[in-house]
Enzyme design. Structure first.
Site: not given
Ligand code: PEP
Ligand code: MG
Length: 551
Positions: A445, A482, A184, A411
């Site tokens: 991740r 993004c 966080h 993705e």
């Molecule tokens: C991503 O996976 O890079 C993305 C922008 O979506 P999220 O982080 O919401 O999974």
């Molecule tokens: Mg994502």
């Protein structure tokens, strides 16, 4: 001078004296309960209520992401299972402080053993326990120290309650010895634009009053800097301040090539703030964030209202809305299967929506209605799409319901590998580098132990982006980015060199990315991209891009 490496968050740089966070409260005594059980129970309930109230108030003051985090902590404090456990321990003869300490510690162990996202929540629970014990003891809660003059805050880790309310006029930078890129501390520091370096092993040796340079871009804390470094750092700080004061210009490379800079948002309430920071539109609106607590699917009407609120902030501007991305770390009870052993590889994103098509139809209907009432240029995309068949499914359903511009997120590596096929169906592709990296490198991740794999500079990830960029160029269609990668200024330049046409990021990162883009021409960005693609590792790619075009 000595250098302490860590993981930099953002591009900030700071110079100032260290002030350490006080160590946590000492462990409560094990002396047996002295007095009636009822009185101890009542004291605990009073302390819990006061802590929950305090966290909720801090959340309301902070707003945004911080509010959600603090409200979650307030709920943790009042968790009935935990309070039952505290009561059982008091009934068994433990004093109130000890009972709270032990009950919370037992629950923390369970969370820590689960690892990943839940594991990182264990620290949040520890903070709540400390606050309750401080209340019982009648001492101030551990937290950020007070100072009349600005300082670099050094801590083991920061509780969300502390990060959320940092006085940005006083705290020049954050340095923590614990915490990874998904803690966080890192998330909130990024969102608030605080210069920060997390995971600095040598941070424990820093002492109050010692001067340090915190260079987040380089990921290094320099202790006792010499006069040359002090002068150079002051010049960098002045330049960043000057850049922040300059009028916001459209995102562009040095040769004038436009690269629209867009915002990632999860709540319409944050839209105006993003515009103030120079967002030229929205590149990712995470609709699932609106409905994380919803036990049932949201109605068309509830959604329409939220989307109107968002779109009306961006007349004439592009707004890319993502269909609900449920699953993995963002389960939605009305879309997500509860019993998946490996939810990141489960029925998430478009897979879940296709399985519950009525939910998807309602969402697209609400978006089309909101579009009709507002002046924004609405684009809609699906998350977690694997191939051209899934793309065709989503795009044709979206068109059937009246969406004018429909695309997909890249993705999953399979989608990038089939980029030409995908562009035959989709109006655009937006690359989610967070998940694309996780799936390309096969590294969760959210898991600290494999965080080093979660690096979008990895040439394998860059090659997939290059493939998408080339296919988009051939098809004459937009390729946006993004994921968090777009918020790393140097990587943003490389991504443009690979064919990205827009970049979307947390709004606090817009200024740094805008400044860096302006330092390179398109030809230089392509040169940097070529150098990074040929590198054997993420670190080597970063180094190769850096030396391919030294500004
Ligand atoms: C991503 O996976 O890079 C993305 C922008 O979506 P999220 O982080 O919401 O999974
Ligand atoms: Mg994502």
């Amino acid at each position: 001078m000595s250098e302490l490496p860590g993981t930099g968050v953002g591009r900030g740089v700071a110079l100032g004296p260290v002030l350490r966070m006080p160590e946590p409260l000492g462990a409560p005594s094990s002396a047996p309960l002295d007095g009636p059980v009822e009185a101890a129970d009542a004291a605990v309930h009073e302390a819990v209520a006061a802590v929950a109230d305090d966290l909720t108030k801090r959340g309301a003051l902070a707003g945004g992401d911080a509010q959600a985090v603090l409200e979650a902590q307030a709920l943790m404090a009042q968790d009935p299972t935990l309070l039952d456990d505290v009561h059982t321990r008091i009934s068994g003869g433990a004093n109130a402080e000890r009972a709270v300490h032990d009950a919370f510690a037992a629950f923390q162990d369970i969370l820590a053993a689960m690892g990943g996202y839940m594991g990182e929540r264990a620290a949040d629970l520890g903070d709540v326990s400390q606050r309750i014990i401080a209340k019982l003891r009648g001492v101030p809660a551990p937290g950020v120290p007070d100072s009349d003059t600005p300082f670099v805050l050094v801590a083991r880790d920061l509780a969300p309650a502390d990060t959320a309310l940092l006085d940005l006029d006083k705290v020049l930078a954050l340095v923590t010895s614990d915490g990874g890129p998904t803690s966080h501390t890192a998330i909130l520091a990024r969102a608030k634009g605080i210069t920060a370096i997390v995971g600095v092993e040598g941070a424990a040796d820093l002492v109050d009053g010692q001067t340090v340079v915190v260079d987040a871009a380089a990921g290094v804390v320099v202790t006792d800097p010499d006069p040359d470094l002090v002068t150079a750092t002051e010049a960098r700080i002045a330049e960043r301040l000057a850049a922040a004061d300059r009028p916001v210009t459209p995102g562009a490379l040095a040769d004038g090539t436009l690269v629209p800079l867009l915002a990632n948002l999860g709540n319409p309430a944050d839209a105006a703030g993003a515009v103030a920071l120079g967002a030229e539109g929205v590149g990712l609106f995470r609709t699932e964030f609106l409905f994380l607590d919803s036990p049932t699917a949201p109605t068309v009407e509830a959604q329409r209202q939220a989307y109107v609120q968002l779109l009306s902030v961006f007349p004439g501007k592009k707004v890319v809305v993502r269909a609900l991305d449920a699953g993995a770390d963002k389960p939605l009870s009305f879309l997500t299967d509860q019993d998946e052993e490996n939810p990141a590889l489960g029925r998430r994103g478009l897979r879940a929506l296709r399985h519950h098509e009525a939910v998807l139809r309602d969402q697209l209907t609400a978006l089309v209605q909101a579009d009709a009432e507002t002046e924004a240029d609405l684009w809609v995309m699906a998350p977690m799409v694997a191939d051209a068949e899934e793309t065709a499914y989503f795009v044709s359903l979206a068109r059937e319901l009246g969406v004018r511009t429909a695309g997909v997120m890249a993705e999953v590596p399979s989608l990038a590998l089939l980029a030409e096929q995908v562009f035959q169906q989709a109006d655009f592709v937006s690359v989610g580098t967070n998940d694309l990296t996780q799936y390309t490198l096969a590294a969760d991740r959210l898991l600290g132990s494999v965080a080093s794999y979660q690096d979008p500079w990895h040439p394998a990830v860059l090659r997939l982006v290059a493939q998408l960029g080339a296919a988009g160029r051939d098809a004459g269609k937009a390729v946006g980015i993004c994921g968090e990668a777009a918020a790393d200024p140097l990587l943003a330049v490389v991504l443009v060199g690979l064919g990205a046409t827009t970049l979307s990021m947390t709004p606090a990162a817009l200024a740094d990315v805008r400044a860096e883009l302006g330092q390179h021409t398109l030809e230089q960005a392509r040169e940097m991209a070529r150098a990074a693609l040929a590198a054997p590792s993420a670190a080597a790619a970063r180094a190769a891009a850096t030396s391919a075009h030294v500004v």
